[in-house]
Scaffold this active site. Structure first.
Site, PDB file in Angstrom:
ATOM      1  N   HIS A   1      43.635  -5.577  32.466  1.00 42.42           N
ATOM      2  CA  HIS A   1      43.983  -6.292  33.694  1.00 42.42           C
ATOM      3  C   HIS A   1      43.773  -5.442  34.924  1.00 42.42           C
ATOM      4  O   HIS A   1      43.375  -5.933  35.977  1.00 42.42           O
ATOM      5  CB  HIS A   1      45.444  -6.743  33.652  1.00 42.42           C
ATOM      6  CG  HIS A   1      45.545  -8.153  33.224  1.00 42.42           C
ATOM      7  ND1 HIS A   1      45.083  -9.180  34.011  1.00 42.42           N
ATOM      8  CD2 HIS A   1      45.983  -8.704  32.092  1.00 42.42           C
ATOM      9  CE1 HIS A   1      45.248 -10.299  33.380  1.00 42.42           C
ATOM     10  NE2 HIS A   1      45.791 -10.047  32.205  1.00 42.42           N
ATOM     11  N   ARG A  60      30.904 -16.766  30.939  1.00 36.32           N
ATOM     12  CA  ARG A  60      31.336 -16.356  29.593  1.00 36.32           C
ATOM     13  C   ARG A  60      32.182 -17.493  29.012  1.00 36.32           C
ATOM     14  O   ARG A  60      33.382 -17.566  29.264  1.00 36.32           O
ATOM     15  CB  ARG A  60      32.181 -15.084  29.662  1.00 36.32           C
ATOM     16  CG  ARG A  60      31.418 -13.821  30.031  1.00 36.32           C
ATOM     17  CD  ARG A  60      32.352 -12.617  29.976  1.00 36.32           C
ATOM     18  NE  ARG A  60      31.658 -11.360  29.910  1.00 36.32           N
ATOM     19  CZ  ARG A  60      31.471 -10.536  30.949  1.00 36.32           C
ATOM     20  NH1 ARG A  60      31.953 -10.849  32.133  1.00 36.32           N
ATOM     21  NH2 ARG A  60      30.832  -9.394  30.788  1.00 36.32           N
ATOM     22  N   ARG A  99      26.321 -18.796  29.166  1.00 34.64           N
ATOM     23  CA  ARG A  99      26.085 -18.121  27.885  1.00 34.64           C
ATOM     24  C   ARG A  99      26.828 -18.897  26.808  1.00 34.64           C
ATOM     25  O   ARG A  99      28.030 -19.142  26.940  1.00 34.64           O
ATOM     26  CB  ARG A  99      26.603 -16.697  27.938  1.00 34.64           C
ATOM     27  CG  ARG A  99      26.554 -16.058  26.563  1.00 34.64           C
ATOM     28  CD  ARG A  99      26.900 -14.620  26.596  1.00 34.64           C
ATOM     29  NE  ARG A  99      28.330 -14.407  26.689  1.00 34.64           N
ATOM     30  CZ  ARG A  99      28.868 -13.199  26.884  1.00 34.64           C
ATOM     31  NH1 ARG A  99      28.093 -12.151  27.036  1.00 34.64           N
ATOM     32  NH2 ARG A  99      30.164 -13.055  26.937  1.00 34.64           N
ATOM     33  N   GLU A 153      20.734  -7.316  24.608  1.00 33.01           N
ATOM     34  CA  GLU A 153      21.895  -6.443  24.418  1.00 33.01           C
ATOM     35  C   GLU A 153      21.675  -5.479  23.265  1.00 33.01           C
ATOM     36  O   GLU A 153      22.512  -4.641  22.969  1.00 33.01           O
ATOM     37  CB  GLU A 153      23.139  -7.290  24.115  1.00 33.01           C
ATOM     38  CG  GLU A 153      23.413  -8.333  25.180  1.00 33.01           C
ATOM     39  CD  GLU A 153      24.665  -9.136  24.892  1.00 33.01           C
ATOM     40  OE1 GLU A 153      25.727  -8.759  25.385  1.00 33.01           O
ATOM     41  OE2 GLU A 153      24.570 -10.144  24.157  1.00 33.01           O
ATOM     42  N   ASN A 161      26.392  -3.789  29.029  1.00 36.30           N
ATOM     43  CA  ASN A 161      27.595  -3.252  28.373  1.00 36.30           C
ATOM     44  C   ASN A 161      27.305  -3.054  26.881  1.00 36.30           C
ATOM     45  O   ASN A 161      27.537  -1.982  26.316  1.00 36.30           O
ATOM     46  CB  ASN A 161      28.784  -4.209  28.515  1.00 36.30           C
ATOM     47  CG  ASN A 161      29.010  -4.649  29.952  1.00 36.30           C
ATOM     48  OD1 ASN A 161      28.616  -3.957  30.862  1.00 36.30           O
ATOM     49  ND2 ASN A 161      29.648  -5.785  30.137  1.00 36.30           N
ATOM     50  N   ASP A 162      26.781  -4.117  26.259  1.00 32.60           N
ATOM     51  CA  ASP A 162      26.466  -3.990  24.838  1.00 32.60           C
ATOM     52  C   ASP A 162      25.206  -3.165  24.624  1.00 32.60           C
ATOM     53  O   ASP A 162      25.103  -2.425  23.647  1.00 32.60           O
ATOM     54  CB  ASP A 162      26.318  -5.378  24.198  1.00 32.60           C
ATOM     55  CG  ASP A 162      27.665  -5.923  23.758  1.00 32.60           C
ATOM     56  OD1 ASP A 162      28.433  -5.159  23.134  1.00 32.60           O
ATOM     57  OD2 ASP A 162      27.972  -7.091  24.044  1.00 32.60           O
ATOM     58  N   ARG A 172      32.103   0.426  22.718  1.00 32.60           N
ATOM     59  CA  ARG A 172      32.516   0.247  24.108  1.00 32.60           C
ATOM     60  C   ARG A 172      34.032   0.188  24.275  1.00 32.60           C
ATOM     61  O   ARG A 172      34.543   0.234  25.380  1.00 32.60           O
ATOM     62  CB  ARG A 172      31.851  -0.996  24.710  1.00 32.60           C
ATOM     63  CG  ARG A 172      32.216  -2.281  24.021  1.00 32.60           C
ATOM     64  CD  ARG A 172      31.310  -3.410  24.461  1.00 32.60           C
ATOM     65  NE  ARG A 172      31.859  -4.152  25.587  1.00 32.60           N
ATOM     66  CZ  ARG A 172      31.385  -5.307  26.023  1.00 32.60           C
ATOM     67  NH1 ARG A 172      30.317  -5.845  25.440  1.00 32.60           N
ATOM     68  NH2 ARG A 172      31.920  -5.927  27.028  1.00 32.60           N
ATOM     69  N   CYS A 213      23.293  -8.823  33.875  1.00 27.47           N
ATOM     70  CA  CYS A 213      24.618  -9.428  34.037  1.00 27.47           C
ATOM     71  C   CYS A 213      25.711  -8.528  33.464  1.00 27.47           C
ATOM     72  O   CYS A 213      26.870  -8.905  33.434  1.00 27.47           O
ATOM     73  CB  CYS A 213      24.678 -10.814  33.408  1.00 27.47           C
ATOM     74  SG  CYS A 213      24.429 -10.779  31.630  1.00 27.47           S
TER      75      CYS A 213
HETATM   76  C1  PEP Z   1      27.172  -7.275  28.195  1.00 32.57           C
HETATM   77  O1  PEP Z   1      27.273  -6.937  27.010  1.00 32.57           O
HETATM   78  O2  PEP Z   1      26.699  -6.523  29.084  1.00 32.57           O
HETATM   79  C2  PEP Z   1      27.635  -8.590  28.635  1.00 32.57           C
HETATM   80  C3  PEP Z   1      27.398  -9.020  29.856  1.00 32.57           C
HETATM   81  O3  PEP Z   1      28.354  -9.329  27.746  1.00 32.57           O
HETATM   82  P1  PEP Z   1      29.913  -9.031  27.391  1.00 32.57           P
HETATM   83  O4  PEP Z   1      30.386  -7.956  28.315  1.00 32.57           O
HETATM   84  O5  PEP Z   1      30.620 -10.314  27.579  1.00 32.57           O
HETATM   85  O6  PEP Z   1      29.788  -8.602  25.965  1.00 32.57           O
HETATM   86 MG    MG Z   2      27.686  -8.480  25.527  1.00 37.07          MG
END
Ligand code: PEP
Ligand code: MG
Length: 556
Positions: free
Chosen positions: A186, A288, A325, A415, A438-439, A449, A486
């Site tokens: 949060h 999302r 998505r 990803e 991120n992934d 992560r 994204c």
């Molecule tokens: C990502 O993996 O960068 C992504 C945008 O998806 P999430 O963070 O929802 O896994």
């Molecule tokens: Mg992802």
């Protein structure tokens, strides 16, 4: 003496201010025993406290409104959870005091939640806050809460709970620093929404002296305790430059020489739309949808329910683009009705598109709901699949979209390194790609992560990650296809310029970052972005890449 501490930067920007700690958490109540005859009285006392806290949370929610209200109502429900209450009753019946029974009952619930994947684990702070409120009421001590200050401050906490942050005066908070939490806590979400810098997972944060001066850099994750005169001047300059640059750019995203880069918002549902529109988002680059599915772990929401929610989002961007998505379940977002519970390594398991291809009915319902939601609206709907590994995945998704009668552009999230390496073959099946950095960082560096200790490897400035972005963007441009970003990388203003230099065609981020990214882009030419990208890729480390790009973009 100046000391630099290092945590994980989760919301960009720089701030300098005095430490104010969050009202301390309630201490562990002693394990006293009560005679059996007093159990009914203790049980009634526990119930009254629970009811009062639930009512207080609901009242705070009504006051706060918006997304905060939903969170506080969820907390009120946690407080009054019948199973939890039954557990409290049982513990009192065997001799616990009311406060100890509440404390212990929440502890077992907490353990369950903490082990249930990233999204639910992220709610542990909410649960702790509910427990603290009930225990404080039973002990007759003040409620934990935000500091009482008229001067702006840097808020320091173990972790932040929504009940407190909902009533936070945003004009007084310069930055957040927390000892715990990760990118989805949060603290991180709220800081990004408020547009204040934040550093989480900072070892020793709760021991920072009250009132001490700290500099917080939400990009590098650095917290400088008692900065010296030189460092102070540097931090002040960076903070004021950032503030000043905000007002200088308005309208659609573009470099200073007019190269257009649409700036889009990442949202989790209709509740996030107002902030995205207010920030001037040109559309949505990542919706999302899994938040809609997390409410009920037993089954997917009905097609009608999904249609209604998607329509609310699509209507908010009448002429804009909305990239939805499809459900990304599994790994950090397990869903009981989809995700196998016995995977040895869920991040490498049946997640994202893999899960949907095993449950084609769930995918078909979602795609049909999207088709119905977009029916008759002028919006540019685009639909993409998470965790696409190869061309066969991309084809299976495009086939499912066509079978559902969806009139939209179909795309694939990149990803997984294999998808970045072979983006051209994926683009033979779908019309655009969107990089989920991120992934992509997690899989490129084999660094979970969710593990704060591996933050160095998850840094999107890692040159190896930039190489993959470049490969993917080049493949897309050869075929004149869109290649967006994204993941969180897009919300770092400096990195956003580098991404554009690598050939990325749109950027999608939390609403709070849009103005900062817009301002950074408006200061750089496309040629500068390209040079910054080259310099970053030539570096050997994430900090080196950042420094090199900074050097080019600041004209050093
Ligand atoms: C990502 O993996 O960068 C992504 C945008 O998806 P999430 O963070 O929802 O896994
Ligand atoms: Mg992802």
């Amino acid at each position: 003496m100046e000391t630099t501490l290092r945590g994980v930067g989760v919301s960009h920007g720089v701030a300098l201010g005095q430490v104010r700690h969050m009202g301390t958490a309630v201490l562990e109540p002693p394990a006293k025993s009560v005679p059996a005859g007093e159990a009914p009285r203790e049980q009634a006392r526990a119930r009254r406290a629970v009811e009062a806290v639930a009512a207080d949370l609901t009242a705070r929610g009504n006051l706060a409104g918006g997304e905060a209200q939903q969170v506080l109502e969820a907390q009120a429900l946690m407080a009054a959870d019948p199973e939890l209450l039954a557990d409290v009753d049982r513990r009192i019946a065997v001799g616990s005091t009311a406060e100890r029974a509440v404390y212990d009952a929440f502890a077992s619930y907490r353990a369950l939640l903490a082990g249930a994947g990233e999204y639910l684990a992220g709610r542990v702070a909410d649960l702790d806050d509910v427990r603290n409120r009930i225990v404080a009421r039973l002990l007759g001590v003040p409620m934990p809460g935000v500091p009482d200050s008229d001067e702006p401050y840097v808020l320091v906490a173990r972790d932040l709970a929504p009940a407190d942050t909902a009533l936070l005066d945003p004009s007084l908070v310069l930055a957040f620093v927390t000892e715990e939490g990760g990118p989805t806590s949060h603290s991180a979400i709220l800081a990004r929404a408020l547009g204040v810098p934040a550093v989480v997972a900072l070892p020793g944060a709760v021991e920072l002296p009250e009132g001490a001066l700290v500099g917080v850099d939400g990009s590098t994750g650095e917290v400088v305790l008692e900065p010296g005169a030189e460092r102070r001047a540097e931090l002040e300059r960076a903070a004021s430059e950032r503030r000043a640059s905000l007002g200088t750019a308005t309208g659609p995203g573009a470099t200073s020489d007019g190269h257009r880069v649409p700036l889009l918002a990442n949202i989790g549902g209709p509740a996030d739309v107002a902030a995205a529109v207010a920030a001037g988002a040109e559309g949505v680059g990542l919706f999302r949808t899994e938040f809609l599915f997390l409410d009920d772990q037993a089954a997917a929401p009905s097609q009608d329910r999904q249609t209604e929610v998607y329509r609310q989002v699509l209507e908010a961007f009448p002429q804009g683009k909305v990239v939805v998505r499809v459900l990304d379940a599994g790994a950090d977002k397990p869903l009981a009705f989809l995700t196998p519970s016995d995977e040895p390594n869920p991040a490498l398991g049946v997640r994202g598109l893999r899960s949907l291809l095993e449950h084609p009915g769930v995918l078909a319902t979602q795609l049909r709901a999207l088709a119905r939601a977009a029916d008759g609206l002028p919006v540019h709907l685009e639909v993409m699949a998470p965790m696409v590994a190869d061309r066969a995945d991309a084809k299976a998704f495009a086939d499912a979209c066509r079978a559902a009668g969806l009139r939209a552009k179909f795309g694939a999230m990149v990803e997984i390194p294999s998808a970045a390496l072979r983006a051209r073959s994926i683009l033979a099946e779908v019309e655009f790609v969107s990089l989920g950095t991120n992934d992509l960082a997690q899989y490129t560096f084999a660094a979970d992560r969710q593990v704060g200790a591996l933050a160095r490897l998850q840094d999107p400035w890692q040159p190896a990650l930039l190489d993959l972005v470049a490969l993917c963007a080049q493949a897309a441009s050869t075929d004149d296809r869109g290649c967006g970003v994204c993941g969180e990388a897009a919300s770092d203003p400096l990195l956003a310029c580098v991404l554009v230099g690598l050939g990325v065609t749109s950027l999608s981020m939390g609403a709070g970052s849009i103005a900062h990214v817009r301002a950074a882009l408006a200061k750089a030419t496309l040629a500068q972005c390209r040079r910054a990208a080259e310099a970053a890729r030539a570096a050997d480390s994430a900090p080196g890449a950042r420094r090199a790009a900074q050097g080019v973009l600041s004209g050093e």
